[in-house]
Every structure is written in structure tokens, then in C-alpha cells.
Design an enzyme around this catalytic site. Structure first.
Site, PDB file in Angstrom:
ATOM      1  N   ARG A  91       1.190  12.265  -8.730  1.00 53.54           N
ATOM      2  CA  ARG A  91       0.138  11.286  -9.019  1.00 53.54           C
ATOM      3  C   ARG A  91      -1.210  11.975  -9.251  1.00 53.54           C
ATOM      4  NH1 ARG A  91       1.252   8.315  -5.113  1.00 53.54           N
ATOM      5  NH2 ARG A  91       2.329   6.645  -6.190  1.00 53.54           N
ATOM      6  N   TYR A  92      -1.491  13.029  -8.502  1.00 56.46           N
ATOM      7  CA  TYR A  92      -2.744  13.771  -8.624  1.00 56.46           C
ATOM      8  C   TYR A  92      -2.437  15.152  -9.199  1.00 56.46           C
ATOM      9  CZ  TYR A  92      -4.476  10.254  -5.315  1.00 56.46           C
ATOM     10  OH  TYR A  92      -4.817   9.084  -4.691  1.00 56.46           O
ATOM     11  N   ARG A  95      -1.341  18.214  -6.533  1.00 58.75           N
ATOM     12  CA  ARG A  95      -0.393  18.027  -5.440  1.00 58.75           C
ATOM     13  C   ARG A  95       0.729  17.095  -5.851  1.00 58.75           C
ATOM     14  NH1 ARG A  95      -5.270  15.865  -4.911  1.00 58.75           N
ATOM     15  NH2 ARG A  95      -5.640  13.799  -4.029  1.00 58.75           N
ATOM     16  N   CYS A 104      14.904   7.735   8.189  1.00 59.89           N
ATOM     17  CA  CYS A 104      13.867   7.904   9.213  1.00 59.89           C
ATOM     18  C   CYS A 104      14.488   7.734  10.593  1.00 59.89           C
ATOM     19  CB  CYS A 104      12.767   6.855   9.044  1.00 59.89           C
ATOM     20  SG  CYS A 104      11.924   6.866   7.455  1.00 59.89           S
ATOM     21  N   CYS A 108       9.786   1.265  10.324  1.00 57.91           N
ATOM     22  CA  CYS A 108       8.623   0.420  10.568  1.00 57.91           C
ATOM     23  C   CYS A 108       8.775  -0.863   9.750  1.00 57.91           C
ATOM     24  CB  CYS A 108       7.348   1.155  10.152  1.00 57.91           C
ATOM     25  SG  CYS A 108       7.133   2.754  10.978  1.00 57.91           S
ATOM     26  N   CYS A 111       6.761  -0.915   6.407  1.00 56.79           N
ATOM     27  CA  CYS A 111       6.895   0.268   5.559  1.00 56.79           C
ATOM     28  C   CYS A 111       6.706  -0.066   4.084  1.00 56.79           C
ATOM     29  CB  CYS A 111       8.272   0.888   5.773  1.00 56.79           C
ATOM     30  SG  CYS A 111       8.585   2.323   4.721  1.00 56.79           S
ATOM     31  N   ARG A 113       7.675   1.773   1.661  1.00 55.60           N
ATOM     32  CA  ARG A 113       8.856   2.225   0.919  1.00 55.60           C
ATOM     33  C   ARG A 113      10.126   1.565   1.455  1.00 55.60           C
ATOM     34  NH1 ARG A 113       6.593   7.970   1.039  1.00 55.60           N
ATOM     35  NH2 ARG A 113       5.509   8.165  -0.963  1.00 55.60           N
ATOM     36  N   ASP A 274      -0.127  -1.936   2.525  1.00 56.91           N
ATOM     37  CA  ASP A 274       0.281  -2.075   1.126  1.00 56.91           C
ATOM     38  C   ASP A 274       1.003  -3.401   0.898  1.00 56.91           C
ATOM     39  OD1 ASP A 274      -0.634   0.503   0.155  1.00 56.91           O
ATOM     40  OD2 ASP A 274       0.938   1.362   1.413  1.00 56.91           O
ATOM     41  N   ASP A 311      -4.484   2.123  -1.129  1.00 54.15           N
ATOM     42  CA  ASP A 311      -3.673   2.684  -2.205  1.00 54.15           C
ATOM     43  C   ASP A 311      -3.614   1.627  -3.304  1.00 54.15           C
ATOM     44  OD1 ASP A 311      -2.198   4.998  -2.993  1.00 54.15           O
ATOM     45  OD2 ASP A 311      -1.448   5.116  -0.936  1.00 54.15           O
ATOM     46  N   LYS A 318      -5.611   6.522  -4.377  1.00 54.49           N
ATOM     47  CA  LYS A 318      -6.318   5.973  -3.235  1.00 54.49           C
ATOM     48  C   LYS A 318      -7.794   5.761  -3.542  1.00 54.49           C
ATOM     49  CE  LYS A 318      -3.255   8.130   0.172  1.00 54.49           C
ATOM     50  NZ  LYS A 318      -2.284   8.651  -0.822  1.00 54.49           N
TER      51      LYS A 318
END
Length: 349
Positions: A91-92, A95, A104, A108, A111, A113, A274, A311, A318
Site C-alpha cells: 500500500r505504501y 513497506r 490466530c 477478536c 477483527c 480481517r 474498521d 484506516d 491511514k
């Protein structure tokens, strides 16, 4: 039984006293769509006598997850639109995310994702997909940092992590490797010398970004796990999500940030939730979030101040939630991304 292994099913939730018999049908419907896992460390923290327990709220499924709002999205931050090869999100310019695994130790309920992780999610990268991901990183010399996320990369064995770090060590333009994880909090016993050696198995600088949302998560065992990482020379930063019913009051938020600093974890990002499906019951308004974060100024040390961010839906990166990047009033905002382009929030459908 549940004291020694994760809780993963509605039956186990009921046996552990976390879900009542009258809730089972709704929770089974949630379980058909989203993964469930509560580690022994987190199960032990839950106050069964408190129906609003903030630890339970993060991990115990809720029938509210079946309510999908019109502005919610399966890929709320646009990972897939910035994925040139499987497992990479670019995205950037300097990085990339490397999503080696999509499982995981805990799942959560908020989450972002949640449509991609878990036993029915995208899984672990195959050897061929991993080769293509590393070839992409090696072929793009502007990539300075590789961020391992997923899923939680620290569920991988030390052997697998060592292989990843050794492959990154051969790519000269990569200087920083960052791991995003909940493991030191939810499975602190996993942070042993073998894992630490794996995280350092390269010539790169290693960062660990720890995700925790409530001060009770930073138990003595979690703090000891973080101490092992920091004492080995690994730098730690924090990531938290601002969640209704978990940390949406000034005392709890201040205590969380102080707990990070006491643990030698530098507060980094505080995320606005999100637009993931079935998570509207966790979301505050931006105005509520701004007021909470503004209340930290002067209340706690500058060492404890996180950056409150949004985001931008659709993969635009962000934005700091402040007057320079976000303007408007509740329900109608204009958001500037890092390129200076304007977007509406919530996004137009």
C-alpha cells in the site's frame, strides 16, 4: 478441560460458563460464519459475574455480529486491491505486509480481517506462494520494511520463523522487520528463547507491535514475556483499537497506555474501528473518539500518548484523526490520504 486448551466451539463456551444455554442458537449461527478461539490466558481473565466484562466482549461471540450494516465491507481497508501477489499487501512505497499465515491464537470479535482469518480463511502460504512473495520483495528495492501480519505470525514455529528471517536477511534493501501479534498477551508462554532467537535470525532490526486493548490484558505473565523480548534487544510498540464497552472511557484508556509504558512498550497507534461486517456494536463515533484522545493530553505523560488513526476504507492508507486530515461532522467527513487525495467517510456505496 478449558484451562489447558483454547475454547473453540459454542459447546465449549457453554461448558466454560461464557455463554448461557438460551444464547446457544445465536452463537452457533455466529460460529458458522466467523472463527472462535479464546486462549486459556484470556479465558482466565474473564469475570463470569460481569455481563459487561471487557475481556469477554473482545473474544466471546455475540449475536450482534449477525447484524451487517450497509457501509460494512468484507475487506474494509482494501488489502486485496493492493495485493500484487498472494500474501503481499503493498500500500505504501517503502513497506509491505507479508501475510504468511491467516490463523490466530485468539479471534477478536471486531477483527477487520475476520472474513479472511480462521480455519475457513485464506490459510498458510504454500511454499510456491512464499517463493513468489519473497521474489516480489527482492524485486522492489524501494521496500525498506517488511511487516509480518495475518493472522498472527507468531503462531508459526520457531523453525518456520527462522526460515522467513533468513530469507529476508538475504535481501539487502530490507532493513526493518516488524511483527504484529497478540501472542505475548494471549499465549505468553510461547515467548521462549527459541522464538526470540527466530525473531532475531537476520541482520535486520526487529520490531514487535503488540496488540492489547485493556489494561487487564497486561498480566504479570504478559509483562514477563514482553521483558524477554525487550531484554533481547527487540523494540516493542503498541497497537490498540478504540472499542465501545472495552476501553471507551478516559480512565481505562489512560491505564492501558500507562501499562504499555511500564512494560517498555511504546504506545503507537490507537485505531478507530474498521467497517468490518458485524462490528457496528463496537464502533464509537469519530467525535467520541476525538474527545477521549484529547482528554489524554495533560492527563498522562507524553510517553503514553498514542496516535489516533483511521484506516481509510478502500485501501487509501491511514489518516490521523485530527482537524488537518479529517474535516466535517458526524456522519459526513472528508478525509485526506497520505497523497493528499480526498475521500468521504463513511464511504459512498
Amino acid at each position: 478441560m478449558n484451562a489447558i486448551r483454547p475454547i473453540r466451539t459454542p459447546v465449549e463456551l457453554t461448558e466454560a460458563g461464557l455463554v448461557g444455554p438460551d444464547e446457544r442458537a445465536a452463537i452457533e449461527a455466529v460460529a458458522e460464519r466467523y472463527a472462535i478461539a479464546i486462549s486459556p490466558a484470556m479465558a482466565a481473565l474473564i469475570d463470569r459475574g460481569d455481563p459487561q466484562d471487557p475481556i469477554a466482549r473482545q473474544f466471546v461471540p455475540d449475536a450482534a455480529e449477525l447484524t451487517i450494516m450497509p457501509d460494512e465491507r468484507a475487506d474494509p481497508i482494501g488489502d486485496l486491491s493492493h495485493s500484487p501477489v498472494e500474501g503481499i499487501v503493498h500500500r505504501y512505497p517503502d513497506r509491505v505486509l507479508l501475510k504468511a499465515v491467516h490463523v490466530c491464537p485468539v479471534y477478536c470479535r471486531f477483527c477487520f480481517r475476520r472474513e479472511m482469518v480462521g480455519p475457513q480463511g485464506l490459510g498458510t502460504l504454500s511454499p510456491d506462494a512464499m517463493d513468489r512473495a519473497f521474489a516480489y520483495i527482492a524485486g522492489n528495492p524501494e521496500i525498506w520494511e517488511v511487516i509480518l501480519t495475518g493472522g498472527d505470525p507468531l503462531v508459526l514455529s520457531p523453525r518456520r520463523l527462522t526460515e522467513i528471517m533468513e530469507r529476508l536477511s538475504a535481501i539487502d534493501h530490507v532493513k526493518i522487520v516488524r511483527f504484529h501479534t497478540r501472542v505475548p498477551v494471549v499465549e505468553p508462554e510461547r515467548v521462549d528463547q527459541a522464538l526470540i532467537a527466530a525473531l532475531k535470525a537476520s541482520s535486520k532490526t526487529t520490531y514487535v507491535a503488540l496488540h492489547a486493548n485493556h489494561p487487564r490484558e497486561l498480566t504479570a505473565e504478559a509483562r514477563a514475556a514482553c521483558a524477554r523480548l525487550v531484554d533481547s534487544g527487540i523494540v516493542m510498540i503498541s497497537q490498540s483499537v478504540l472499542l465501545r464497552g472495552v476501553n471507551d472511557d478516559p480512565d481505562t484508556l489512560a491505564a492501558l497506555m500507562r501499562a504499555f509504558v511500564e512494560t517498555r512498550v511504546k504506545p503507537y497507534y490507537l485505531h478507530h474501528p474498521d467497517l468490518a461486517p458485524g462490528t457496528s456494536h463496537f464502533r464509537l463515533t469519530i467525535e467520541e473518539g476525538r474527545a477521549l484522545v484529547a482528554g489524554l493530553r495533560g492527563r498522562i505523560s507524553g510517553l503514553c500518548q498514542p496516535t489516533y488513526i483511521l484506516d481509510i476504507p478502500g485501501g487509501h492508507g491511514k489518516a490521523v484523526i485530527g482537524p488537518d486530515a479529517i474535516q466535517g461532522r458526524e456522519g459526513c467527513y472528508s478525509v485526506s490520504d497520505y497523497r493528499g487525495r480526498e475521500h468521504t467517510y463513511p464511504p459512498d456505496r
